[in-house]
Design a protein around this motif. Sequence first.
Motif, mmCIF file in Angstrom:
data_model
loop_
_atom_site.group_PDB
_atom_site.id
_atom_site.type_symbol
_atom_site.label_atom_id
_atom_site.label_comp_id
_atom_site.label_asym_id
_atom_site.label_seq_id
_atom_site.Cartn_x
_atom_site.Cartn_y
_atom_site.Cartn_z
ATOM 1 N N GLU A 157 0.653 -1.259 -0.161
ATOM 2 C CA GLU A 157 -0.053 0.069 -0.051
ATOM 3 C C GLU A 157 0.781 1.181 0.008
ATOM 4 O OE1 GLU A 157 -4.146 -0.746 0.732
ATOM 5 O OE2 GLU A 157 -3.280 -0.295 2.618
ATOM 6 N N ALA A 187 1.897 2.585 -3.493
ATOM 7 C CA ALA A 187 0.617 2.982 -4.415
ATOM 8 C C ALA A 187 0.849 4.573 -4.280
ATOM 9 C CB ALA A 187 -0.644 2.469 -3.844
ATOM 10 N N PRO A 188 0.441 5.091 -5.519
ATOM 11 C CA PRO A 188 0.086 6.522 -5.657
ATOM 12 C C PRO A 188 -1.178 6.782 -5.030
ATOM 13 C CG PRO A 188 -0.427 5.454 -7.841
ATOM 14 C CD PRO A 188 0.191 4.635 -6.871
ATOM 15 N N GLY A 212 -0.277 10.588 -10.818
ATOM 16 C CA GLY A 212 0.882 10.367 -12.163
ATOM 17 C C GLY A 212 0.551 11.392 -13.337
ATOM 18 N N ALA A 221 3.298 13.163 -14.711
ATOM 19 C CA ALA A 221 4.651 12.450 -15.076
ATOM 20 C C ALA A 221 5.066 12.810 -16.621
ATOM 21 C CB ALA A 221 4.245 11.030 -15.131
ATOM 22 N N ARG A 243 -12.811 12.355 -25.429
ATOM 23 C CA ARG A 243 -11.619 11.985 -25.156
ATOM 24 C C ARG A 243 -10.705 11.101 -25.526
ATOM 25 N NH1 ARG A 243 -10.613 12.272 -18.770
ATOM 26 N NH2 ARG A 243 -8.394 12.874 -19.625
ATOM 27 N N ARG A 249 -4.931 -3.053 -9.594
ATOM 28 C CA ARG A 249 -5.754 -2.943 -8.559
ATOM 29 C C ARG A 249 -6.420 -1.704 -8.390
ATOM 30 N NH1 ARG A 249 -2.221 -6.259 -5.000
ATOM 31 N NH2 ARG A 249 -3.361 -7.984 -4.152
ATOM 32 N N PRO A 259 -7.367 6.337 -0.337
ATOM 33 C CA PRO A 259 -6.158 5.511 -0.353
ATOM 34 C C PRO A 259 -5.788 5.120 1.221
ATOM 35 C CG PRO A 259 -5.483 7.478 -1.202
ATOM 36 C CD PRO A 259 -7.010 7.565 -1.181
ATOM 37 N N LYS A 286 -7.438 4.861 3.788
ATOM 38 C CA LYS A 286 -8.244 3.810 4.694
ATOM 39 C C LYS A 286 -7.641 2.401 4.788
ATOM 40 C CE LYS A 286 -12.946 5.578 4.558
ATOM 41 N NZ LYS A 286 -14.243 5.643 3.804
ATOM 42 N N ALA A 287 -7.603 1.835 5.691
ATOM 43 C CA ALA A 287 -7.025 0.463 5.861
ATOM 44 C C ALA A 287 -8.006 -0.425 5.670
ATOM 45 C CB ALA A 287 -6.275 0.167 7.378
ATOM 46 N N GLY A 288 -7.503 -1.549 5.127
ATOM 47 C CA GLY A 288 -8.650 -2.759 4.544
ATOM 48 C C GLY A 288 -9.704 -2.330 3.834
ATOM 49 N N SER A 289 -9.296 -1.310 2.909
ATOM 50 C CA SER A 289 -10.542 -0.658 1.743
ATOM 51 C C SER A 289 -10.606 -1.940 0.857
ATOM 52 C CB SER A 289 -10.030 0.323 1.040
ATOM 53 O OG SER A 289 -8.442 0.158 0.654
ATOM 54 N N TYR A 331 -11.445 -3.570 -2.800
ATOM 55 C CA TYR A 331 -10.892 -3.233 -4.187
ATOM 56 C C TYR A 331 -12.011 -3.432 -5.040
ATOM 57 C CZ TYR A 331 -6.169 -3.069 -2.501
ATOM 58 O OH TYR A 331 -4.992 -2.377 -1.998
ATOM 59 N N ASP A 377 -9.198 -6.419 -8.252
ATOM 60 C CA ASP A 377 -8.161 -6.858 -7.380
ATOM 61 C C ASP A 377 -7.289 -7.701 -8.081
ATOM 62 O OD1 ASP A 377 -6.796 -7.436 -5.336
ATOM 63 O OD2 ASP A 377 -8.102 -8.507 -3.968
ATOM 64 N N ARG A 403 -12.234 1.108 -18.030
ATOM 65 C CA ARG A 403 -12.057 2.331 -17.844
ATOM 66 C C ARG A 403 -10.387 2.680 -17.359
ATOM 67 N NH1 ARG A 403 -15.951 5.964 -17.663
ATOM 68 N NH2 ARG A 403 -15.075 7.283 -15.955
ATOM 69 N N LEU A 423 -9.346 6.397 -18.184
ATOM 70 C CA LEU A 423 -10.416 7.334 -17.622
ATOM 71 C C LEU A 423 -10.389 7.248 -16.197
ATOM 72 C CD1 LEU A 423 -13.285 6.649 -20.142
ATOM 73 C CD2 LEU A 423 -11.900 8.795 -20.110
ATOM 74 N N GLN A 463 -8.004 5.994 -12.901
ATOM 75 C CA GLN A 463 -6.383 5.616 -12.589
ATOM 76 C C GLN A 463 -6.349 4.503 -11.516
ATOM 77 O OE1 GLN A 463 -3.046 8.174 -11.769
ATOM 78 N NE2 GLN A 463 -4.151 9.830 -12.833
ATOM 79 N N SER A 517 -4.784 1.977 -8.545
ATOM 80 C CA SER A 517 -3.890 2.234 -7.546
ATOM 81 C C SER A 517 -2.448 1.289 -7.436
ATOM 82 C CB SER A 517 -4.572 2.063 -6.045
ATOM 83 O OG SER A 517 -5.986 1.772 -6.448
ATOM 84 N N GLU A 518 -2.802 0.116 -8.081
ATOM 85 C CA GLU A 518 -1.495 -0.583 -8.246
ATOM 86 C C GLU A 518 -1.508 -1.227 -9.682
ATOM 87 O OE1 GLU A 518 -0.763 -3.515 -5.141
ATOM 88 O OE2 GLU A 518 -1.844 -2.161 -3.856
ATOM 89 N N ALA A 576 1.941 2.298 -11.608
ATOM 90 C CA ALA A 576 1.748 2.724 -10.529
ATOM 91 C C ALA A 576 2.975 3.006 -9.828
ATOM 92 C CB ALA A 576 0.678 1.815 -9.706
ATOM 93 N N LYS A 636 4.780 6.053 -11.249
ATOM 94 C CA LYS A 636 3.637 6.930 -11.494
ATOM 95 C C LYS A 636 3.401 7.508 -12.707
ATOM 96 C CE LYS A 636 3.885 8.230 -6.625
ATOM 97 N NZ LYS A 636 3.592 9.335 -5.792
#
Lengths: 592, 386
Positions: free
Chosen positions: A8, A11-12, A18, A21, A497, B23, B29, B31-34, B36, B39, B66, B71, B73, B75-76, B89, B92
Amino acid sequence: MELTSTKEDDAPAAGAGGRDAPTPERRPRTERRAAGTLVNLAMILLVGYLVLVPLAILLYSSLKASTTELPFEVPGFSLDNFRAVLSSSRLGEVTLNTAIYVVGSLIVALVLSVSLAYLFERTDIPGRSFLAPLALAPMAVPVTVMAIAWALVANPANGPLALLVRRVFGITVDVYSLPGMILVMGIFGVPSMYLMIAPAFARLNPELEEAAATVGAPLWRRLRLIVFPLITPAVSAAGMLLVVVALEGFAIPAILGLPKQIFVYSSFIQYSLQPPSGVANYGQASTYGVIVLALSLVMLMVYRRRVRDTHRFRVVVGKGYRPHRVSLGRWRIPLFLVVSAYMFVAIVLPIVALIWTSLSPYARPFSWSGLSSMTLESYRRVLSSSDIGEVLLNTGQVVLITATVTTAMSVWIAVAATRNRFRGSTMLFEATFLVFGIPSVVLGAAVLFLYLYLPVPIYGTVWIIIVALTTRFLPRGSRMVHTALLQLDDGLVEAARVTGASPMTVTRTILLPLLRPALWKCWLWVFAHALGELPIALLLTGADNRTLVVLLWDTFTSSVDYPEAGALAVIILAISTLAVWLVNRHSAEKQA
Amino acid sequence: MTESKGKVMAREAKNSITISGLRKSYEQPSKAGSAYAIDDISFEVPQGQFVTLLGPSGCGKTTTLRCVAGLEQASEGRIEMGGEVMFDARTKQHVRPEDRPIAMVPQSYGIWPHMRVIDNAAFPLRHGRNRRKGPEVRQRALEMLEQVGLAAMADRWATQLSGGQQQRLALARALLGDPQVLLLDEPLSNLDAKLRAKLRQELRSFQERFGVAALYVTHDQSEALALSDTVIVMNQGRIEQIDRPERLYDHPRSSFVADFIGSANLFPVRDASSGPGGGVLTKTDIGPVLCARTGQGEEVRYHDGGFVCVRPEDVGVRTGGTGATPGDNEFAGVVESAEYLGDRLELVIRTGDVAVTASTRAGQNLRPGGEVVIRLDPASTSYLAS
Ligand SMILES: Nc1ncnc2c1ncn2[C@@H]1O[C@H](COP(=O)(O)OP(=O)(O)OP(=O)(O)O)[C@@H](O)[C@H]1O
Ligand SMILES: [Mg+2]
């Protein structure tokens, strides 16, 4: 799952992460993006400056204890203003007047608009195809013009309505009184309230009501138990908004209340700033301003909660039902007559009185014999006065620039907020809402203080009025555009887009054309309101930046030349009607 | 990064899209244990292939699409197109949608109501990635409209098209953008069943004719099976199986896939051990079952729960009675209901506490209440570990 938690950290952050970038082979894009960031920054500063600075000035000057000096000339801070205001005998009187005025107009507007909305949307009352649009017609009448028209139609000396009532019922009516103010404000509030309430009635599934009818519940019970609970959210939201408008509205209390020294908060603030004695009490004005602002903000908070609640009632939306209307039976014709009479008295008569007075040699009641002595003399006098050219030019500049700039900024704010263009874009949008609660008198005063102090040489020019008016109309404008944006299907913009068109191109070729009706609506709204917005123009006016509405005020209150005031009011009315007509025709053509 | 890039290019020259470890969480981001929305998604779309994301509502298909379009982004994870990194990710990196070699047909088609048909179609040529000028633009747009059968309506307003015509216009517009990859989000879901069947054939033939790779999203299994070279079955943000359509039916890798694609009898397994001939011997509620098939590509971990999976048409049924003794993989049961469907007979048979669905050729005299013996042929019976 353990894997995810260890990863975690790198992760950005979702969102802007980004975006910047660098991709070496796309140099020009990066530069364009930097330019975009600059534009965003400039706009944030501009909106922040327009919206937050006046608020700060207002609070600042309420903490400056001085009755006569400008706030910036007073050292130190104190609560003396609040102490003085709270202990003054004036406070009780003004507060009571304000309470009666606001609650009274709320009741009048509520009764009228709910009745009209129910009759037009849910019943088979005849003539609704022309009565319903007529109910909205006063939207095109600036409030200052409206107040003066009522003063002409219902003043006890020669107002045709007042004379008629006295002859028929034997009662003397005087529009220069608290009940007069309440009635006019109530009637003025009907169109905007009707606009919010009518859709709620229209959406109401008649089967709900019919279900109650079939078990034998009489009409009143059906209304009370089924209809009212379902329209309550819309009605209370509209009510809150009316309270805010009545609380800060200046033209009606000023034109109808000042002659008999009946003060409410807004007119009292203006009175403190521009008293007949000539010695302004800035501290007192700011303090009342803070009080009104606090009250308005409370109302607006409640309003927002209400509006959010209305989504809960979406279940009421019924697809595929036939809009069956309640039959009024033998009440059809009597109710039609009552509604028509109301429309005539509330909308047609004041305008007719305005025109009549403007064409008369002196203020006089309606009469057949008067028709023969109609004259264009007052128009000739208005249009041949030495400074009319300058006044018209000023007005044109103020109105056109304000409408255009406000619409442009509204688009930018709303687009940034809905598309989440940068961090804090939503907050910026919400911040404009604060201005909504500032009475325009107070806003005018804050802008006045600011430019008396700042070394920006716009005091006394049309630009200071434009700045104040843009600030004032930004919240409403951006909300209009925002609503339109929310109703837009995201797929329309995304499809553009992904073809590779730049954001600028997408905005120009897709977003703005799709928003065009909303943009015109916003522009028109600002145009009409800027034309009739009295207190800001009044406070910020000097020798060189007089506008039509200030001229109208001066003519009506100082020189008491009713025909000339009538002529000016008719000219303002004609301009705003023309604008409405042009824009409507334009959008009608686009539809075809 | 740089030294591995060459390798990546070489390996994936054949892939239009390569996605690894994607992911995405819609929550903050911090929040813990969010949870997905998607995944750990990894898959590839080879050049010119038609790949479908299939799964129940809310499983993350649109989110994946998406992310591919840029459209959203993630997270990983990492997305490459034609060997170029579009999203990573860790470094970046995020190439914006307008700079990716894609075209998209959104669920609502995104046909611009303020433009004429021809202007809608020509938009990518006029304003898109590969801009052109002059009369060539209209010419090319008209040719494409011809291909999709809309040339006669080129100068109509876009709002005057029917649903099916709008879909074809959206497709024409997407193809005129000259994309490497076509992204389609349930483009047929707004249409009636007949039109849907017709258009899905058209869609496939256009995709083949233009040689463009397609990533297609749907929750309709028949659509996915009929159209795709490869189907990716998703469930709750994860990939369950990636396979050719026919293998998906014959060799489901999990009980979810078996159940989602067609219908299946799934018996929970209490205990599994290696059986004769490389098969798996399982203990289930109907008794011991020998399975010759196992979930593809997985090493079978025994004593691990799982399911026995049999398709209804693979359940053999014969009339039982006092004389008939069930043999291996045979179980006695009672017909609970029988439904005659013209070409076949759909039976629900109760053996022990378990209801088994079987589909047999019509003509056998099987009535509710009748005693039968069912036979699960090991060759068509699978053991699924999950
Ligand atoms: N903008 C959003 N904000 C928060 N959660 C979202 C958002 N969009 C999707 N989700 C959640 O992410 C999950 C996956 O959604 P997604 O739209 O990808 O599903 P889907 O597979 O396309 O479903 P469907 O077949 O119904 O379109 C869902 O649980 C959904 O609630
Ligand atoms: Mg979806």
